[in-house]
Scaffold this motif. Structure first.
Motif, short mmCIF file in Angstrom:
data_model
loop_
_atom_site.label_atom_id
_atom_site.label_comp_id
_atom_site.label_asym_id
_atom_site.label_seq_id
_atom_site.Cartn_x
_atom_site.Cartn_y
_atom_site.Cartn_z
N UNK A 10 0.84 -1.19 0.00
CA UNK A 10 0.00 0.00 0.00
C UNK A 10 0.88 1.24 0.00
N UNK A 11 0.59 2.12 -0.92
CA UNK A 11 1.41 3.32 -1.08
C UNK A 11 0.51 4.54 -1.17
N UNK A 12 0.85 5.57 -0.38
CA UNK A 12 0.16 6.85 -0.46
C UNK A 12 0.98 7.78 -1.35
N UNK A 13 0.35 8.30 -2.38
CA UNK A 13 1.00 9.23 -3.30
C UNK A 13 0.43 10.63 -3.08
N UNK A 14 1.27 11.52 -2.60
CA UNK A 14 0.85 12.92 -2.49
C UNK A 14 0.95 13.52 -3.89
N UNK A 15 -0.17 13.86 -4.45
CA UNK A 15 -0.28 14.22 -5.86
C UNK A 15 0.67 15.34 -6.25
N UNK A 16 1.26 15.20 -7.41
CA UNK A 16 2.15 16.23 -7.95
C UNK A 16 2.22 16.09 -9.45
N UNK A 17 3.26 16.65 -10.02
CA UNK A 17 3.47 16.57 -11.46
C UNK A 17 4.76 15.82 -11.76
N UNK A 18 4.92 15.39 -13.00
CA UNK A 18 6.19 14.84 -13.45
C UNK A 18 6.56 13.53 -12.80
N UNK A 19 7.74 13.47 -12.14
CA UNK A 19 8.29 12.18 -11.73
C UNK A 19 7.49 11.44 -10.68
N UNK A 34 -2.05 1.87 -4.85
CA UNK A 34 -1.59 3.24 -4.70
C UNK A 34 -2.80 4.15 -4.60
N UNK A 35 -2.88 4.89 -3.51
CA UNK A 35 -3.96 5.86 -3.32
C UNK A 35 -3.37 7.24 -3.56
N UNK A 36 -3.92 7.94 -4.52
CA UNK A 36 -3.42 9.26 -4.90
C UNK A 36 -4.21 10.33 -4.14
N UNK A 37 -3.53 11.05 -3.27
CA UNK A 37 -4.15 12.15 -2.53
C UNK A 37 -4.08 13.39 -3.41
N UNK A 38 -5.19 13.70 -4.05
CA UNK A 38 -5.20 14.74 -5.08
C UNK A 38 -5.59 16.09 -4.51
N UNK A 39 -4.99 17.13 -5.08
CA UNK A 39 -5.29 18.49 -4.68
C UNK A 39 -6.18 19.14 -5.73
N UNK A 64 -9.65 13.27 -3.12
CA UNK A 64 -9.40 14.72 -2.97
C UNK A 64 -9.14 15.08 -1.52
N UNK A 65 -8.12 15.91 -1.29
CA UNK A 65 -7.77 16.29 0.08
C UNK A 65 -7.44 17.78 0.14
N UNK A 66 -7.61 18.33 1.33
CA UNK A 66 -7.10 19.65 1.66
C UNK A 66 -6.02 19.42 2.70
N UNK A 67 -4.77 19.54 2.28
CA UNK A 67 -3.66 19.18 3.16
C UNK A 67 -3.54 20.10 4.37
N UNK A 68 -4.24 21.23 4.35
CA UNK A 68 -4.20 22.15 5.49
C UNK A 68 -5.41 21.99 6.41
N UNK A 69 -6.31 21.06 6.06
CA UNK A 69 -7.51 20.84 6.87
C UNK A 69 -7.21 19.90 8.03
N UNK A 70 -7.65 20.27 9.24
CA UNK A 70 -7.43 19.42 10.41
C UNK A 70 -8.17 18.10 10.28
N UNK A 71 -9.38 18.14 9.73
CA UNK A 71 -10.16 16.92 9.57
C UNK A 71 -9.50 15.98 8.58
N UNK A 72 -9.04 16.53 7.45
CA UNK A 72 -8.36 15.69 6.46
C UNK A 72 -7.03 15.18 6.99
N UNK A 73 -6.36 15.99 7.78
CA UNK A 73 -5.08 15.57 8.35
C UNK A 73 -5.26 14.33 9.20
N UNK A 74 -6.29 14.29 10.00
CA UNK A 74 -6.54 13.11 10.85
C UNK A 74 -6.73 11.87 10.00
N UNK A 75 -7.49 12.00 8.92
CA UNK A 75 -7.75 10.84 8.05
C UNK A 75 -6.48 10.41 7.32
N UNK A 76 -5.71 11.38 6.87
CA UNK A 76 -4.47 11.05 6.16
C UNK A 76 -3.51 10.31 7.08
#
Length: 363
Positions: A10-19, A34-39, A64-76
């Protein structure tokens, strides 16, 4: 039932571009979940990012996530508790500022592998500077070797920095660290820098240069188009052929196919290379590309057509191996001769659904 090699990871991918996106695709293609945490899709995306998603985002679900959200942070963080690895491609310090740095995550899960890919690396004078593939490979020395003599270096698409020097090095590093974590129970932080990776890819040429066997002048060396028997030639119809007759017997087959006397075209007479190049250019311009391909088929001359992106999926060899599906390349490498069907998970789920799925599978 045929199982892919990374099944169960199981791999968490913090969404980005390129590599990081390419690395996530590779890991998913080989069986990892792989679960992609998308912004927000509009945040700083290159104009072609959405189009590329058809390939680069395949095989995994996005949450979809808000990386600055306290609620999402707990789930992440709860997802991290069930993950084997995290991969991310932010600039140095961003994950730490968001509260998802390796020290924080590995304190919760010591066996977690934390893979990060950047252009300049996590340390060094340029670590905090912006850049793109072309900048990174420029600093590595590799870009200088690409292109025609007496002209500016030619960008090699974004294959050398983003994908070869970045994504592939990240995948190798993450897999190595995962193997170690299985035996030690301790994860690693993998620092994959595109500049480092591109430099490593160009290591052979640095070694040759050190031995006086490679010149810094483009188009004057064995593998950069300087050799008349290792380069591309224009054909009568505007197409091109790739000629790669490196070994003496392959070169002999090339000369035979071109009806040239070997005594008039010694392979390693460097002073004669410009004249041989001109001679070969004149000959290849007398026939169409596919005519040359047919002419050299079945020989050892190593002459093949240069196919366009639109032509490649229709070539008989690529069709026989199933290299493309729907116009896009399939998973590689193959295992036990098998190219497994690509996974088609649900495109998007919520963080709550992701947690429920992982907990259900764990139970």
């Amino acid at each position: 039932m045929w199982m892919q090699p990374l099944n169960g990871l199981r791999i968490l991918e913090f969404d980005g571009l390129g590599p990081v996106t390419f690395a996530g695709m590779m890991l998913a293609d080989m069986g990892a979940e792989v679960l992609r945490l998308s912004r927000d899709a509009s945040a700083g995306q290159a104009p072609f990012a959405e189009v590329g998603g058809a390939l680069l985002h395949r095989g995994r679900t996005a949450a979809p996530v808000d990386l600055k959200s306290a609620a999402d942070r707990d789930r992440i963080l709860r997802l991290v508790d069930g993950a084997d690895a995290v991969i991310e491609g932010f600039r140095p310090g961003v994950m730490e500022r968001l509260g998802y740095g390796p020290e924080t995550l590995q304190a919760r899960r010591p066996a977690l592998v934390f893979g990060r890919v950047t252009g300049w690396g996590q340390t060094g004078p340029l670590a905090d500077q912006v850049g793109h593939d072309l900048n990174y490979i420029g600093l590595s020395g590799v870009l200088h070797a690409m292109g025609e003599a007496d002209r500016p270096p030619t960008p090699p698409l974004n294959l050398v920095g983003d994908y070869g020097g970045g994504a592939m090095m990240l995948v190798v590093g993450v897999l190595a660290a995962l193997i170690e974590a299985k035996t030690t129970g301790r994860g690693r932080v993998v620092d994959a820098a595109m500049t480092d990776g591109a430099a490593l890819l160009g290591g052979l040429f640095q070694a040759l240069r050190g031995q006086g066997m490679w010149s810094d002048r483009r188009g004057a060396n064995l593998l950069d188009g300087g050799a008349p028997f290792y380069r591309c030639y224009a054909c009568r119809d505007g197409g091109f052929v790739a000629v790669a007759a490196l070994e003496p017997r392959f070169y002999a087959a090339l000369l035979k196919g071109l009806e040239l006397d070997p005594d008039d075209a010694p392979q390693y007479d460097f002073a004669a290379w410009p004249a041989q190049h001109a001679r070969f250019s004149t000959l290849f311009a007398t026939r169409d590309r596919d005519d040359w391909a047919t002419h050299f088929a079945g020989t050892e001359a190593c002459v093949t057509p240069v196919l366009s992106l639109s032509e490649a999926p229709t070539h008989p060899h690529n069709q026989a191996r199933g290299v493309f599906a729907g116009g896009l390349p399939v998973s590689t490498p193959r295992f036990d001769g098998t190219a497994p069907p690509l996974k088609t998970p649900k495109p998007q789920i919520s963080l709550e659904e992701a947690l429920a799925n992982w907990n259900a599978e764990a139970g």
